[in-house]
Scaffold this motif. Structure first.
Motif, PDB file in Angstrom:
ATOM      1  N   ALA A  40     -20.660   0.965  -5.240  1.00  0.00           N
ATOM      2  CA  ALA A  40     -19.132   1.154  -5.977  1.00  0.00           C
ATOM      3  C   ALA A  40     -18.660  -0.266  -6.065  1.00  0.00           C
ATOM      4  N   ALA A  41     -18.984  -1.123  -5.169  1.00  0.00           N
ATOM      5  CA  ALA A  41     -18.578  -2.388  -5.350  1.00  0.00           C
ATOM      6  C   ALA A  41     -19.421  -3.154  -6.678  1.00  0.00           C
TER       7      ALA A  41
ATOM      8  N   MET B 180      -9.159   3.205 -15.651  1.00  0.00           N
ATOM      9  CA  MET B 180      -9.009   1.842 -15.109  1.00  0.00           C
ATOM     10  C   MET B 180      -7.663   1.321 -14.918  1.00  0.00           C
ATOM     11  N   ASN B 181      -7.222   0.599 -13.778  1.00  0.00           N
ATOM     12  CA  ASN B 181      -5.821   0.362 -13.494  1.00  0.00           C
ATOM     13  C   ASN B 181      -5.570  -1.014 -14.136  1.00  0.00           C
ATOM     14  N   ARG B 182      -4.380  -1.301 -14.038  1.00  0.00           N
ATOM     15  CA  ARG B 182      -3.757  -2.303 -14.755  1.00  0.00           C
ATOM     16  C   ARG B 182      -4.234  -3.701 -14.226  1.00  0.00           C
ATOM     17  N   ILE B 183      -4.665  -3.699 -13.017  1.00  0.00           N
ATOM     18  CA  ILE B 183      -5.008  -4.998 -12.333  1.00  0.00           C
ATOM     19  C   ILE B 183      -6.324  -5.325 -12.933  1.00  0.00           C
ATOM     20  N   VAL B 184      -7.003  -4.160 -12.750  1.00  0.00           N
ATOM     21  CA  VAL B 184      -8.501  -4.298 -13.104  1.00  0.00           C
ATOM     22  C   VAL B 184      -8.624  -4.999 -14.651  1.00  0.00           C
TER      23      VAL B 184
ATOM     24  N   VAL C 294     -14.902   9.105  -1.291  1.00  0.00           N
ATOM     25  CA  VAL C 294     -14.904   8.380  -2.274  1.00  0.00           C
ATOM     26  C   VAL C 294     -14.650   6.948  -1.733  1.00  0.00           C
ATOM     27  N   PRO C 295     -15.402   5.936  -2.028  1.00  0.00           N
ATOM     28  CA  PRO C 295     -15.264   4.635  -1.696  1.00  0.00           C
ATOM     29  C   PRO C 295     -14.084   4.094  -2.552  1.00  0.00           C
ATOM     30  N   LEU C 296     -13.293   3.214  -2.249  1.00  0.00           N
ATOM     31  CA  LEU C 296     -11.794   2.768  -2.928  1.00  0.00           C
ATOM     32  C   LEU C 296     -12.410   2.008  -4.300  1.00  0.00           C
ATOM     33  N   CYS C 297     -13.268   1.391  -4.269  1.00  0.00           N
ATOM     34  CA  CYS C 297     -13.881   0.836  -5.441  1.00  0.00           C
ATOM     35  C   CYS C 297     -14.106   1.794  -6.516  1.00  0.00           C
ATOM     36  N   GLU C 298     -14.792   3.060  -6.267  1.00  0.00           N
ATOM     37  CA  GLU C 298     -14.653   4.240  -7.357  1.00  0.00           C
ATOM     38  C   GLU C 298     -13.737   4.772  -7.638  1.00  0.00           C
ATOM     39  N   TYR C 299     -12.708   4.886  -6.897  1.00  0.00           N
ATOM     40  CA  TYR C 299     -11.457   5.188  -7.216  1.00  0.00           C
ATOM     41  C   TYR C 299     -10.874   4.596  -8.328  1.00  0.00           C
ATOM     42  N   LEU C 300     -11.060   3.119  -8.437  1.00  0.00           N
ATOM     43  CA  LEU C 300     -10.459   2.371  -9.236  1.00  0.00           C
ATOM     44  C   LEU C 300     -10.977   2.362 -10.626  1.00  0.00           C
ATOM     45  N   LEU C 301     -12.321   2.769 -10.727  1.00  0.00           N
ATOM     46  CA  LEU C 301     -13.202   2.930 -11.815  1.00  0.00           C
ATOM     47  C   LEU C 301     -13.030   4.337 -12.367  1.00  0.00           C
ATOM     48  N   ASP C 302     -12.973   5.496 -11.612  1.00  0.00           N
ATOM     49  CA  ASP C 302     -13.215   6.634 -12.074  1.00  0.00           C
ATOM     50  C   ASP C 302     -12.254   7.610 -12.281  1.00  0.00           C
ATOM     51  N   MET C 303     -10.979   7.251 -11.204  1.00  0.00           N
ATOM     52  CA  MET C 303     -10.180   8.500 -11.098  1.00  0.00           C
ATOM     53  C   MET C 303      -8.658   7.984 -11.467  1.00  0.00           C
TER      54      MET C 303
ATOM     55  N   ALA D 225     -11.781  -4.008  -2.970  1.00  0.00           N
ATOM     56  CA  ALA D 225     -11.042  -2.946  -3.785  1.00  0.00           C
ATOM     57  C   ALA D 225      -9.344  -2.667  -3.450  1.00  0.00           C
ATOM     58  N   SER D 226      -8.936  -3.368  -2.233  1.00  0.00           N
ATOM     59  CA  SER D 226      -7.469  -3.420  -2.253  1.00  0.00           C
ATOM     60  C   SER D 226      -6.948  -4.315  -2.972  1.00  0.00           C
ATOM     61  N   TRP D 227      -7.477  -5.363  -3.478  1.00  0.00           N
ATOM     62  CA  TRP D 227      -6.882  -6.490  -4.305  1.00  0.00           C
ATOM     63  C   TRP D 227      -6.344  -5.901  -5.708  1.00  0.00           C
ATOM     64  N   PHE D 228      -6.842  -4.636  -5.824  1.00  0.00           N
ATOM     65  CA  PHE D 228      -6.406  -3.900  -7.188  1.00  0.00           C
ATOM     66  C   PHE D 228      -5.568  -2.852  -7.183  1.00  0.00           C
ATOM     67  N   ILE D 229      -5.186  -2.701  -6.077  1.00  0.00           N
ATOM     68  CA  ILE D 229      -4.323  -1.339  -5.774  1.00  0.00           C
ATOM     69  C   ILE D 229      -2.877  -1.917  -5.791  1.00  0.00           C
ATOM     70  N   GLU D 230      -2.173  -0.706  -6.517  1.00  0.00           N
ATOM     71  CA  GLU D 230      -0.432  -1.238  -6.558  1.00  0.00           C
ATOM     72  C   GLU D 230       0.118   0.049  -5.619  1.00  0.00           C
ATOM     73  N   ALA D 231      -0.426   1.310  -5.636  1.00  0.00           N
ATOM     74  CA  ALA D 231       0.491   2.291  -4.982  1.00  0.00           C
ATOM     75  C   ALA D 231       0.181   1.816  -3.488  1.00  0.00           C
ATOM     76  N   PRO D 232       1.240   2.375  -2.791  1.00  0.00           N
ATOM     77  CA  PRO D 232       1.337   2.288  -1.332  1.00  0.00           C
ATOM     78  C   PRO D 232       0.099   2.960  -0.620  1.00  0.00           C
TER      79      PRO D 232
END
Length: 434
Positions: free
Chosen positions: A30-31, A1-5, A154-163, A111-118
């Motif tokens: 995933a959302a 789980m990433n920092r913003i989540v 993989v949906p972007l929401c799923e990436y935030l949770l599982d990867m 999902a993009s609200w929680f992404i820090e990487a480019p």
């Protein structure tokens, strides 16, 4: 789980809020999972009355499921509404009346609200999956950690949770996903080409283009917008981005033996222009491109029998994609077309394949859109199923011919998707006599 989540959870930003997710496809689910983790009260709505609680998987018993026709009461209490790709939002206008526009977003946007990487995002009418996958392969071979997803995989929401967190997020993005984005902002955005597509969904070509251009709306002067040369005329009077715009076209810069045709040379150039923004050298890119092989269902050789080459291009769901496939061969082509019509210029297509196509084998749907014009220039036959069409062409083919499945349509008249259509093509070809 990433920092913003984690920050959203710790600060209770969505805790107790009412969230509505429209659609139970993998992006929607995933959302819903992410919203549940964030503490929201989640309601999942879907028009399909056959959807059951079991469809929710691990969310069964944790979220509310509503099926059947959408009602105002399903949305009136929502603090946030997340749309799955392909949900026709404009057709929902009556039940969404009075709801603040800023509460309605796509799964990609959310999902993009929680992404820090480019982020590096690829859109276009054709070639998105090939180019996106090639970009990811080049970056990975150059030693970067990459997540690849969005409209593929993989949906972007799923990436935030599982990867595990990646250094670079590489996304294929469709007009469906982009139409409900406002804040989505990649560092590099790629627009491969523009041709008639999804006109069964969009009102017209202008709406379709505007949806695609949403990709670039929030980009700044520090970002890169890569646009194909063929789009200069339609873009010249549009102010669509603050990013630094660069134009690309097909070149012979790289040796790509497994990616035939001018359209693939253009895709390769787009991939190179994108990855070099992340420090990849030409030598690194060249090594990956040399060994990169086509994806399943995209100009995929299936086998050669009695001198006839069978090629699966089931992913070609537009006339533009089918034209590109035909132009990939210097052998006579017997093209198999048919399915759910999505729009396009059949007259221009017919002109484009003259001299290359020796027979048009139609199957399934779209006969009424394709046959009248194509029969003016080509021998055209029609069969009820793809299997019958393959066998008819096999009986007529000469050594040296290509039997090309490049349908120029969606597959949903007879199949669950283009992959199933391509698999059926392979099955039939596999059963033919050598």
């Amino acid at each position: 789980m990433n920092r913003i989540v984690r920050n959203f959870i710790d600060q209770h930003i969505l805790s107790g809020k009412q969230a509505v997710v429209v659609g139970v496809g993998k992006s929607g689910l995933a959302a819903a999972r992410l919203l549940d983790v964030l503490g929201a009260n989640v309601r999942v709505v879907d028009r399909n009355e056959d959807v059951t609680e079991d469809t929710l998987g691990e969310l069964k018993g944790k979220v509310e499921l509503v099926t059947g026709p959408h009602k105002k009461r399903h949305f009136s209490d929502a603090d946030i509404i997340v749309f799955s790709p392909g949900v026709p939002v404009k057709k929902l206008a009556p039940v969404l009346e009075g709801i603040a526009p800023h509460t309605m977003v796509s799964e990609l946007e959310f999902a993009s609200w929680f992404i820090e990487a480019p982020m590096l995002a690829v859109t276009g009418s054709n070639g998105k999956t090939t180019t996106t996958t090639l970009i990811s392969d080049i970056l990975e071979q150059a030693g970067r950690t990459v997540f690849t997803g969005g409209n593929i995989g993989v949906p972007l929401c799923e990436y935030l949770l599982d990867m595990e967190p990646a250094e670079i997020i590489v996304l294929e993005v469709s007009s469906f996903q982009l139409q409900n984005c406002r804040l989505f902002k990649p560092h590099v955005g790629v627009f491969l080409n523009f041709a008639a597509n999804h006109l069964d969904y969009h009102e017209d070509m202008n709406e379709y283009l505007e949806a695609k251009l949403t990709l670039f709306n929030r980009m700044t002067g520090e970002d890169i917008a890569l646009m194909h040369e063929s789009m200069r005329d339609i873009m010249k009077d549009r102010s669509f981005t603050n990013a630094h715009v660069q134009w690309f076209d097909a070149t012979d810069r790289f040796d790509a033996p497994h990616l035939p045709g001018e359209h693939n040379r253009s895709n390769v150039e787009a991939a190179w222009q994108a990855v070099k923004q992340f420090g990849v050298t030409k030598e690194q890119a060249a090594k990956t491109i040399l060994n990169f092989k086509p994806l399943a269902h995209r100009i995929e050789p299936v086998g050669e029998k009695r001198g006839v080459l069978y090629v699966n291009d089931s992913k070609a769901t537009t006339l533009e994609a089918a034209l590109a496939a035909v132009r990939s061969f210097d052998r006579p082509v017997r093209i198999l077309m048919g399915g759910v019509w999505k729009g396009g210029d059949v007259v221009a297509f017919a002109k484009g394949i003259k001299g290359s196509v020796v027979h048009v084998g139609l199957f399934g749907g779209a006969r009424e859109e394709l046959e009248p014009e194509l029969s003016k220039s080509f021998t055209v036959t029609w069969d009820e199923t793809l299997e019958k069409a393959i066998k008819r062409q096999t009986a007529k083919a000469d050594a040296g011919d290509v039997i090309l499945l490049s349908p120029a349509t969606a597959s949903f008249d007879q199949y669950n998707g283009m992959a199933q259509r391509g698999a059926d093509f392979k099955r039939v070809v596999g059963g033919l006599d050598d």
